[in-house]
Design a protein around this motif. Sequence first.
Motif, short mmCIF file in Angstrom:
data_model
loop_
_atom_site.label_atom_id
_atom_site.label_comp_id
_atom_site.label_asym_id
_atom_site.label_seq_id
_atom_site.Cartn_x
_atom_site.Cartn_y
_atom_site.Cartn_z
N ASN A 20 0.82 -1.22 0.00
CA ASN A 20 0.00 0.00 0.00
C ASN A 20 0.85 1.27 0.00
O ASN A 20 0.47 2.28 -0.60
N ARG A 24 0.55 3.97 -2.94
CA ARG A 24 0.18 5.35 -2.61
C ARG A 24 1.19 6.35 -3.18
O ARG A 24 0.81 7.42 -3.67
N THR A 28 0.13 9.15 -5.84
CA THR A 28 0.34 10.56 -5.51
C THR A 28 1.13 11.28 -6.61
O THR A 28 0.77 12.39 -7.02
N GLU A 71 2.77 9.77 6.23
CA GLU A 71 2.10 10.75 5.36
C GLU A 71 3.08 11.82 4.88
O GLU A 71 2.95 12.33 3.76
N PHE A 74 4.78 10.85 1.60
CA PHE A 74 4.00 11.08 0.39
C PHE A 74 4.02 12.57 0.00
O PHE A 74 4.17 12.91 -1.17
#
Length: 198
Positions: A20, A24, A28, A71, A74
């Motif tokens: 994942n 991601r 992104t 986070e 990303f």
Amino acid sequence: MLCSCAVAIVAILYILFDVNYFLRIIFTIVWGRLFEKKKKLFDTTTIYGICSTQDVDLVLKHMNNARYLRELDFARFYFYDNSGIYDAVAKRGGGAVQGASTIRYRRAIPIFTPYKVTTKLIYWEDKHFYIEQQFISLTDNFIRAVVLSRQTVTGLKIPVADIIAEIEPETRRPEPTKELQLWLESMEESSQSLKKQK
């Protein structure tokens, strides 16, 4: 038989890797390239998220501290790609690693709360970029956490200032904020303390 093999391969990938995470990052960056305008170096970039059941801590009420750092990855990748920093460093065979970071949690992000992570370049030195990131809840526009990061450029024989000049000629380096200056001093103090222990 083919379906069983495909399921087994996917299961093995999920057991061995954080699939994942990689999906991601790809999503992104691709989203930014397809649907977002390129930003200038000192523009603020923004990505969005929501505190899901996979992000919460043991009490199942708010985001786990470790998920904030995930986070931030990303948001950093998005910033690098969208600002042109990644291309300028990569074409010279260089890379960048997280050299240091500090995070101040101001208020927890509750479960199912949508938020955004903003990223902006605030300073640079010979081998380092310094960025500031913020977690802001969309329900009340409150800054939930503030992060300072030092990104160390690796594999290059030219200073970061040359990279900056290539992306945006005649860009002047801003003065460090008081907060950043104090953080830099604390890292230097920590470094000196560790050298004395040897």
